[in-house]
Design an enzyme around this catalytic site. Structure first.
Site, mmCIF file in Angstrom:
data_model
loop_
_atom_site.group_PDB
_atom_site.id
_atom_site.type_symbol
_atom_site.label_atom_id
_atom_site.label_comp_id
_atom_site.label_asym_id
_atom_site.label_seq_id
_atom_site.Cartn_x
_atom_site.Cartn_y
_atom_site.Cartn_z
ATOM 1 N N ASN A 1 14.266 28.895 -7.551
ATOM 2 C CA ASN A 1 13.396 29.681 -6.678
ATOM 3 C C ASN A 1 14.263 30.495 -5.726
ATOM 4 O O ASN A 1 15.215 29.964 -5.141
ATOM 5 C CB ASN A 1 12.469 28.756 -5.885
ATOM 6 C CG ASN A 1 11.447 28.065 -6.769
ATOM 7 O OD1 ASN A 1 10.886 28.675 -7.674
ATOM 8 N ND2 ASN A 1 11.219 26.786 -6.534
ATOM 9 N N CYS B 1 23.027 22.916 7.016
ATOM 10 C CA CYS B 1 22.405 23.079 5.694
ATOM 11 C C CYS B 1 22.272 21.710 5.021
ATOM 12 O O CYS B 1 23.268 20.998 4.836
ATOM 13 C CB CYS B 1 23.220 24.024 4.830
ATOM 14 S SG CYS B 1 22.647 24.079 3.116
ATOM 15 N N HIS C 1 20.029 26.347 -5.604
ATOM 16 C CA HIS C 1 19.846 25.156 -6.428
ATOM 17 C C HIS C 1 19.018 25.501 -7.646
ATOM 18 O O HIS C 1 18.158 26.390 -7.593
ATOM 19 C CB HIS C 1 19.180 24.017 -5.638
ATOM 20 C CG HIS C 1 17.890 24.395 -4.980
ATOM 21 N ND1 HIS C 1 17.856 25.100 -3.789
ATOM 22 C CD2 HIS C 1 16.603 24.189 -5.335
ATOM 23 C CE1 HIS C 1 16.601 25.295 -3.441
ATOM 24 N NE2 HIS C 1 15.814 24.765 -4.377
ATOM 25 N N THR D 1 12.257 26.506 -0.493
ATOM 26 C CA THR D 1 12.175 25.810 0.792
ATOM 27 C C THR D 1 13.535 25.421 1.344
ATOM 28 O O THR D 1 13.680 25.248 2.552
ATOM 29 C CB THR D 1 11.313 24.529 0.677
ATOM 30 O OG1 THR D 1 11.876 23.671 -0.320
ATOM 31 C CG2 THR D 1 9.875 24.871 0.318
ATOM 32 N N HIS E 1 28.424 26.953 -0.145
ATOM 33 C CA HIS E 1 27.121 27.436 0.303
ATOM 34 C C HIS E 1 26.868 28.884 -0.090
ATOM 35 O O HIS E 1 27.707 29.746 0.083
ATOM 36 C CB HIS E 1 27.013 27.314 1.830
ATOM 37 C CG HIS E 1 25.687 27.765 2.361
ATOM 38 N ND1 HIS E 1 24.590 26.937 2.407
ATOM 39 C CD2 HIS E 1 25.265 28.968 2.817
ATOM 40 C CE1 HIS E 1 23.563 27.597 2.887
ATOM 41 N NE2 HIS E 1 23.945 28.839 3.146
ATOM 42 N N HIS F 1 19.860 26.845 0.135
ATOM 43 C CA HIS F 1 21.178 26.638 -0.486
ATOM 44 C C HIS F 1 20.886 26.687 -1.983
ATOM 45 O O HIS F 1 20.048 25.919 -2.476
ATOM 46 C CB HIS F 1 21.764 25.286 -0.064
ATOM 47 C CG HIS F 1 23.086 24.936 -0.687
ATOM 48 N ND1 HIS F 1 24.202 24.553 0.054
ATOM 49 C CD2 HIS F 1 23.486 24.879 -1.982
ATOM 50 C CE1 HIS F 1 25.204 24.284 -0.749
ATOM 51 N NE2 HIS F 1 24.797 24.471 -2.002
ATOM 52 N N GLY G 1 8.559 30.400 -3.277
ATOM 53 C CA GLY G 1 8.342 29.077 -2.712
ATOM 54 C C GLY G 1 9.613 28.349 -2.358
ATOM 55 O O GLY G 1 9.585 27.145 -2.094
ATOM 56 N N HIS H 1 16.462 23.661 -10.397
ATOM 57 C CA HIS H 1 15.682 22.483 -10.765
ATOM 58 C C HIS H 1 15.857 22.242 -12.266
ATOM 59 O O HIS H 1 15.663 23.166 -13.058
ATOM 60 C CB HIS H 1 14.194 22.713 -10.494
ATOM 61 C CG HIS H 1 13.844 22.940 -9.060
ATOM 62 N ND1 HIS H 1 13.307 21.951 -8.265
ATOM 63 C CD2 HIS H 1 13.953 24.040 -8.274
ATOM 64 C CE1 HIS H 1 13.069 22.441 -7.051
ATOM 65 N NE2 HIS H 1 13.459 23.714 -7.030
ATOM 66 N N CYS I 1 24.374 21.370 1.783
ATOM 67 C CA CYS I 1 25.801 21.251 2.093
ATOM 68 C C CYS I 1 26.121 19.823 2.522
ATOM 69 O O CYS I 1 27.154 19.267 2.130
ATOM 70 C CB CYS I 1 26.198 22.236 3.193
ATOM 71 S SG CYS I 1 26.454 23.929 2.653
HETATM 72 P P1 AMP Z 1 12.762 24.670 -3.546
HETATM 73 O O1 AMP Z 1 11.323 24.512 -3.105
HETATM 74 O O2 AMP Z 1 12.921 25.374 -4.849
HETATM 75 O O3 AMP Z 1 13.614 25.254 -2.432
HETATM 76 O O4 AMP Z 1 13.279 23.210 -3.841
HETATM 77 C C1 AMP Z 1 13.769 22.351 -2.855
HETATM 78 C C2 AMP Z 1 13.686 20.968 -3.409
HETATM 79 O O5 AMP Z 1 14.504 20.120 -2.616
HETATM 80 C C3 AMP Z 1 12.284 20.353 -3.416
HETATM 81 O O6 AMP Z 1 11.908 20.030 -4.758
HETATM 82 C C4 AMP Z 1 12.436 19.100 -2.549
HETATM 83 O O7 AMP Z 1 11.685 18.010 -3.012
HETATM 84 C C5 AMP Z 1 13.932 18.853 -2.629
HETATM 85 N N1 AMP Z 1 14.519 18.120 -1.519
HETATM 86 C C6 AMP Z 1 14.338 18.322 -0.198
HETATM 87 N N2 AMP Z 1 15.070 17.472 0.523
HETATM 88 C C7 AMP Z 1 15.756 16.700 -0.359
HETATM 89 C C8 AMP Z 1 16.685 15.618 -0.232
HETATM 90 N N3 AMP Z 1 17.090 15.156 0.965
HETATM 91 N N4 AMP Z 1 17.163 15.056 -1.368
HETATM 92 C C9 AMP Z 1 16.775 15.502 -2.561
HETATM 93 N N5 AMP Z 1 15.901 16.526 -2.758
HETATM 94 C C10 AMP Z 1 15.398 17.108 -1.665
HETATM 95 ZN ZN ZN Z 2 24.432 24.901 2.086
#
Ligand code: AMP
Ligand code: ZN
Length: 115
Positions: free
Chosen positions: A87, A4, A100, A95, A46, A98, A93, A102, A7
């Site tokens: 999200n 992950c 999070h 991606t 996680h 884990h 959306g 924003h 993580c």
């Molecule tokens: P989501 O689309 O809501 O799952 O948001 C995932 C977010 O993680 C996106 O805004 C990406 O730009 C961000 N992201 C992906 N990889 C990294 C990373 N290594 N460091 C910081 N942010 C990341």
């Molecule tokens: Zn995780």
């Protein structure tokens, strides 16, 4: 959890720009910022998203709004306005699976929450 991305960030196995950390939460700069302030706040433990909370991650996630306001103040966006969102699942959306949140701010963010 092995494999992950977030993580690994929480464990500092891969680099990130951390702006806040406590016992259960980490906040770091989004790698592809959509606003002048674009941070991600995650529980260290996680879980995939808000639909998969465990007692441990629920307790951590419950603290995120208060921590987000603290960070928004530190980032200078508290008075101008900011947004906190998570999200959950494919239609949102999401991606990175884990949990999070924003934290976005530093410019007018617009009123549209979906398209
Ligand atoms: P989501 O689309 O809501 O799952 O948001 C995932 C977010 O993680 C996106 O805004 C990406 O730009 C961000 N992201 C992906 N990889 C990294 C990373 N290594 N460091 C910081 N942010 C990341
Ligand atoms: Zn995780």
């Amino acid at each position: 959890m092995d494999g992950c991305l977030f993580c690994k960030i929480a464990r500092k196995e891969i680099p990130s720009a951390i702006v806040y950390e406590d016992d259960t939460l980490v906040a770091f700069k989004d790698i592809s910022p959509q606003a002048p302030v674009h941070l991600l706040i995650i529980p260290k433990a996680h879980c995939e998203g808000l639909g998969d909370l465990t007692p441990e991650t629920a307790a951590a996630a419950a603290r995120i709004p208060q921590v987000a306001a603290l960070i928004a103040r530190e980032q200078g966006t508290l008075s101008g306005g900011w947004r906190l969102l998570s999200n959950c699942g494919p239609d949102s959306g999401q991606t990175v699976y884990h949990l999070h949140f924003h934290l976005l701010g530093g410019k007018p963010l617009g009123g549209r929450l979906c398209q």
